[in-house]
Design a protein around this motif. Structure first.
Motif, mmCIF file in Angstrom:
data_model
loop_
_atom_site.group_PDB
_atom_site.id
_atom_site.type_symbol
_atom_site.label_atom_id
_atom_site.label_comp_id
_atom_site.label_asym_id
_atom_site.label_seq_id
_atom_site.Cartn_x
_atom_site.Cartn_y
_atom_site.Cartn_z
ATOM 1 N N PRO A 155 0.834 -1.225 0.000
ATOM 2 C CA PRO A 155 0.000 0.000 0.000
ATOM 3 C C PRO A 155 0.858 1.260 0.000
ATOM 4 N N LEU A 156 0.281 2.343 -0.525
ATOM 5 C CA LEU A 156 1.000 3.614 -0.592
ATOM 6 C C LEU A 156 1.411 4.112 0.784
ATOM 7 N N ALA A 157 0.705 3.675 1.828
ATOM 8 C CA ALA A 157 1.067 4.085 3.190
ATOM 9 C C ALA A 157 2.445 3.578 3.583
ATOM 10 N N ASP A 158 2.900 2.505 2.917
ATOM 11 C CA ASP A 158 4.218 1.944 3.203
ATOM 12 C C ASP A 158 5.282 2.422 2.219
ATOM 13 N N TRP A 159 4.957 3.438 1.430
ATOM 14 C CA TRP A 159 5.936 4.075 0.542
ATOM 15 C C TRP A 159 6.508 5.309 1.258
ATOM 16 N N GLY A 160 7.676 5.719 0.829
ATOM 17 C CA GLY A 160 8.257 6.985 1.265
ATOM 18 C C GLY A 160 8.779 7.730 0.057
ATOM 19 N N SER A 161 8.926 9.043 0.173
ATOM 20 C CA SER A 161 9.370 9.811 -0.992
ATOM 21 C C SER A 161 10.218 10.998 -0.570
ATOM 22 N N GLY B 113 7.254 12.676 9.562
ATOM 23 C CA GLY B 113 7.336 11.582 8.594
ATOM 24 C C GLY B 113 6.832 10.263 9.140
ATOM 25 N N SER B 114 6.888 10.077 10.455
ATOM 26 C CA SER B 114 6.324 8.881 11.116
ATOM 27 C C SER B 114 4.984 9.294 11.706
ATOM 28 N N VAL B 115 3.936 9.184 10.909
ATOM 29 C CA VAL B 115 2.672 9.869 11.213
ATOM 30 C C VAL B 115 2.097 9.460 12.560
ATOM 31 N N GLU B 116 1.938 8.152 12.801
ATOM 32 C CA GLU B 116 1.276 7.717 14.028
ATOM 33 C C GLU B 116 2.078 8.110 15.264
ATOM 34 N N LEU B 117 3.383 7.886 15.224
ATOM 35 C CA LEU B 117 4.217 8.237 16.372
ATOM 36 C C LEU B 117 4.208 9.743 16.622
ATOM 37 N N TYR B 118 4.223 10.531 15.550
ATOM 38 C CA TYR B 118 4.189 11.989 15.699
ATOM 39 C C TYR B 118 2.869 12.425 16.341
#
Length: 620
Positions: free
Chosen positions: A65-71, A91-96
């Motif tokens: 899934p795109l959620a597991d991509w980075g750019s 960049g680490s959405v849930e932890l942030y």
């Protein structure tokens, strides 16, 4: 296993196809360099794969899934008022989000006793999830990654939008390092990075545990990191295993194979045409001789059948015929040095320079530029490379010491900003303004640098940055200068154009003073190096870039360096063990653990800083 499969991709701008019929696949663990000329649509293709734009046609299968991509992007739209530290954490959405929520709940707990029971429950749930995701270890990794990328703590509270281009690139890389997504897409990750950071980035990409797709014009970077090169053209996207040198070797083999096949088809065509002519002639002669004799008329018709068979074979050959390979246009004219006989063009003696209110960039600097010199200036960003060029080019004056030119020295200066171009001139007009330049010569030169036919009448104001770079370089190259001072002349240029610039500079009879991050360009043009450092005096290395790199790589560690390396290894091992230990039971124990990890991380950074300083200064 595949990460990505795409077929029949097409995208249009204004009704015109940018690319079409593009098929591509990326396998797990590959490092894929997407390669192609400027304007072919590499960034557009990446944006389509990332789901940010809707391509005109085609299908994309994403196996993760795109959620597991980075750019990493050339232009960062996000960031706003986030600080540098917040941007990397974001960049680490849930932890942030959990970290922000915990801070908010801590504030409420200290000010709202009446609702503390409900707030405490929310805090407990958020804290449990934060610890489940190794939140304290994540905070340590964030700070560690920022320091690894030379983004010092003084920068962390500053707004991300205020960073320089190179700092924004490093902040994006830090966010990816912390998160480590399965698949990362990098658009020009080497832009604005100095040599030290480029070397680090190469090692990081090679060691990355996931899959990497990137666009870069840095051929050394591609050579050292890519396992596959994908060449994007308007109608195709072809895979070539290996790096850039491997790609070039395979393209040369393709060209030779095509030349051989083309020659064979030309020979076969001549044989078929000769057969058709011969059967036609026989038929005419036999038909005339046969008169009304049915037997001879029937025999003559057999030649017609044979002629038609050869004609069908010729039609098939034309349908399957390969195109004749076309070599790229090359500059065949030789520049003359106009009888300049002196050996020294430029001399700096005890030169010093500082910008107002800033520490001195140069002190007691001495430099002599002689005929035939090809001097490349190396050093980290901010070390004064462009300043040195401006002193040499007469755009700045030293605050002490002197910069002396021979009376016959004529300097051509190439600035990164390209401010010396007349925006209202046409391409053709800009070259015709040069001494003794004819229209025929100007058109030939522009054609060699990929300006074809009516394009020569375009105004410079309407050109892209890459096209303006080409024009600025040509005006200098043919401007009868005997010393070229070039500040990043290949920025914005694709690889094909960079190679034409290199070819031209290798033929140039004058002297060069060059600043560039393009290591291929340095290797092919420089015969002496000036190494600048923010903390050490400038050094002159009397050799090529290969010799400079080899000297640094082959040097053994001395006793002090070995002791520092051993100590650094022990500290890193201790930090790794702490990060793997079981979760502490109390908040106090967790805070103690976090403080110890931060202390270890600071000690490691200090030791590595000393090691980097020795590596930069020892080879000279």
């Amino acid at each position: 296993m595949h990460i990505l499969k795409a077929s029949g991709l097409k995208h249009e701008y204004g009704g015109e196809p940018l690319f079409e019929d593009i098929d591509m696949e990326i396998r797990t663990g590959e490092r894929v360099a997407l390669f192609g000329t400027n304007g072919i649509g590499k960034t557009t293709l990446l944006q389509g794969l990332l789901g940010r734009i809707q391509l005109t046609h085609g299908s994309i299968q994403r196996m993760i899934p795109l959620a597991d991509w980075g750019s990493l992007d050339q232009q960062v739209e996000e960031g706003g008022e986030l600080s540098v530290l917040e941007f990397v954490k974001h960049g680490s959405v849930e932890l942030y989000q959990l970290s922000s929520k915990l801070k908010e709940l801590q504030t409420r707990l200290s000010t709202a006793a009446a609702e503390s029971a409900g707030v405490m429950e929310d805090y407990s749930q958020a804290y449990d999830r934060f610890m489940q995701l190794d939140g304290y270890g994540w905070e340590v990794r964030v700070e560690k990654c920022l320091q690894q990328l030379k983004l010092e703590p003084a920068l962390w509270p500053q707004p991300f939008r205020q960073l320089s281009g190179g700092q924004k690139t490093r902040a994006q890389l830090a966010a990816l390092m912390v998160r480590e997504p399965e698949f990362i897409v990098l658009d020009e990750p080497t832009n604005h990075l100095d040599a030290q950071m480029l070397n680090w980035l190469e090692e990081w990409v090679c060691a990355y545990p996931g899959t990497v797709l990137y666009v870069s014009h840095d051929r050394t970077f591609i050579d050292r990191t890519a396992t596959v090169v994908m060449e994007l053209s308007r109608h195709d996207c072809r895979r070539y295993p290996g790096g850039y040198k491997d790609y070039c070797g395979q393209k040369e083999l393709e060209r030779r194979t095509q030349e051989t096949l083309y020659a064979r088809q030309e020979q076969e065509k001549e044989k078929l045409l000769e057969s058709i002519r011969r059967y036609s002639q026989w038929f005419q002669q036999s038909h005339k001789a046969a008169g009304q004799n049915d037997f001879y008329r029937s025999k003559a018709k057999k030649n017609v059948s044979r002629m038609h068979a050869k004609g069908s074979a010729l039609e098939k050959l034309e349908r399957e015929r390969v195109q004749k390979p076309r070599d790229a246009a090359r500059l065949n004219m030789r520049l003359e040095d106009e009888g300049f006989a002196a050996s020294t063009l430029l001399r700096m003696e005890q030169a010093a320079f500082a910008y107002s209110g800033k520490p001195a960039l140069l002190r007691d600097f001495g430099l002599t530029v002689n005929r035939g010199d090809r001097l490349a200036i190396l050093g980290p960003n901010g070390a004064g490379k462009s300043t040195l060029l401006k002193l040499a080019g007469g755009l700045l004056s030293p605050i002490s010491g002197s910069v002396q030119l021979h009376p016959q020295t004529r300097i051509g200066y190439f600035a990164q900003e390209l401010g010396n171009l007349d925006e209202e001139e046409t391409l053709l007009g800009s070259l015709l303004s040069l001494p003794e330049m004819t229209e025929s010569q100007a058109r030939t030169i522009l054609g060699c640098f990929m300006f074809k036919r009516d394009e020569v009448f375009r105004k410079i104001a309407d050109l892209s940055m890459g096209e303006k770079c080409r024009v600025a370089f040509l005006k200098l190259y043919f401007g009868r200068f005997n010393l070229l001072v070039l500040d990043e002349p290949t920025n914005y240029l694709d690889i094909d154009t960079r190679e034409r610039v290199e070819e031209a500079l290798q033929q140039y009879p004058g002297a060069l003073l060059l600043v560039t991050h393009d290591r291929y360009l340095i290797r092919r043009t420089a015969n002496r190096l000036i190494v600048l450092d923010k903390k050490e005096p400038p050094q002159l290395f009397p050799g090529t870039y290969e010799e400079y790199e080899a000297r640094g790589r082959s040097r053994p560690l001395d006793a002090v360096e070995q002791e520092q390396a051993n100590e650094c290894g022990k500290l890193e091992l201790r930090l790794a063990r702490l990060m793997q230990e079981a979760e502490p039971e109390t908040d106090l124990q967790k805070q103690v653990l976090l403080q110890e990890m931060k202390g270890l991380q600071q000690q490691i950074a200090q030791l590595k800083g000393r090691q980097d300083l020795v590596k930069r200064t020892h080879p000279l």
